[in-house]
Design an enzyme around this catalytic site. Structure first.
Site, PDB file in Angstrom:
ATOM      1  N   HIS A 163      -8.445  -1.034  -7.813  1.00 26.08           N
ATOM      2  CA  HIS A 163      -9.834  -1.488  -6.911  1.00 26.08           C
ATOM      3  C   HIS A 163     -10.932  -1.841  -7.984  1.00 26.08           C
ATOM      4  CE1 HIS A 163     -11.695   2.204  -8.232  1.00 26.08           C
ATOM      5  NE2 HIS A 163     -10.435   2.563  -8.014  1.00 26.08           N
ATOM      6  N   CYS A 179      -6.425   6.345 -10.559  1.00 26.49           N
ATOM      7  CA  CYS A 179      -6.995   4.852 -10.313  1.00 26.49           C
ATOM      8  C   CYS A 179      -7.061   4.026 -11.793  1.00 26.49           C
ATOM      9  CB  CYS A 179      -7.649   4.542  -9.046  1.00 26.49           C
ATOM     10  SG  CYS A 179      -7.500   5.320  -7.871  1.00 26.49           S
TER      11      CYS A 179
END
Length: 203
Positions: A163, A179
């Site tokens: 992301h 992440c």
């Protein structure tokens, strides 16, 4: 000053600036602000971290990592903090600097794939994040405060994403809860190229 001298001077300036930027002490992870600098680890060994990142951030071929590039291929190199992308027909190759997980406990390696493309991501802390950071908000919608930035690629592993981030200080550092983060302009570019089904390997 010749072009060669200018390039050398610029590189020395970049290295000195990078070293100064990461010379402050490591910070604790617990914070009441999701986007606080306290969620970013700063290496203590400045010389080694700068050398490692510069020497490791290099172009790679897809063949040692994938059998094919069907639907495209994304390689996340956690040690060099880089994301590599190859298009299905191999006409496009991209290399992006990234943020990586704060600790080995939060790091996952192996094969997965893109299962969802989210053009306006919202954020909710995972149960383990809530346990570590009970003061964090239960939800943040799309916008400048969102830790997922402007785009998100959901992976087949629960809670794992590639992301964006609005906090550019995190890129190139250990700063995530698992992440992989990119500059917003980079995730926007990757988002357009990646497909549902694009294979992903984290090494």
């Amino acid at each position: 000053m010749s072009n060669t001298e200018f390039k050398l001077s610029s590189r020395r300036g970049f290295l000195a600036g990078t070293a100064a930027m990461i010379a402050s002490p490591a910070l604790a992870q617990t914070t009441s602000d999701v986007n606080s600098t306290a969620t970013t680890q700063v290496e203590r060994d400045v010389t080694e971290s700068v050398k490692r990142n510069i020497s490791s951030f290099r172009t790679l071929s897809w063949e040692p990592y994938f059998d094919n590039t069907k639907k495209g291929a994304i390689l996340v190199d956690i040690d060099s903090r880089a994301v590599h992308y190859w298009s299905e027909d191999q006409s496009i190759y991209k290399l992006y600097p990234s943020s990586v997980p704060l600790t080995q406990d939060l790091t996952r390696r192996g094969r997965t794939r893109v299962i969802l493309k989210d053009p306006k991501p919202s954020w909710r802390p995972t149960p383990s994040m809530v346990e570590r950071n009970p003061d964090w908000p239960p939800f943040i919608g799309p916008g400048p405060e969102n830790p997922l930035g402007t785009r998100s690629l959901h992976l087949s592993w629960t809670y794992y994403r590639i992301h964006g981030t609005h906090d550019t200080r995190k890129i190139g550092r250990k700063s995530s809860n698992g992440c992989i983060g990119l500059y917003n302009e980079h995730i926007e570019e990757l988002f357009e190229m990646a497909q549902v089904g694009t294979q992903v390997l984290l090494i």
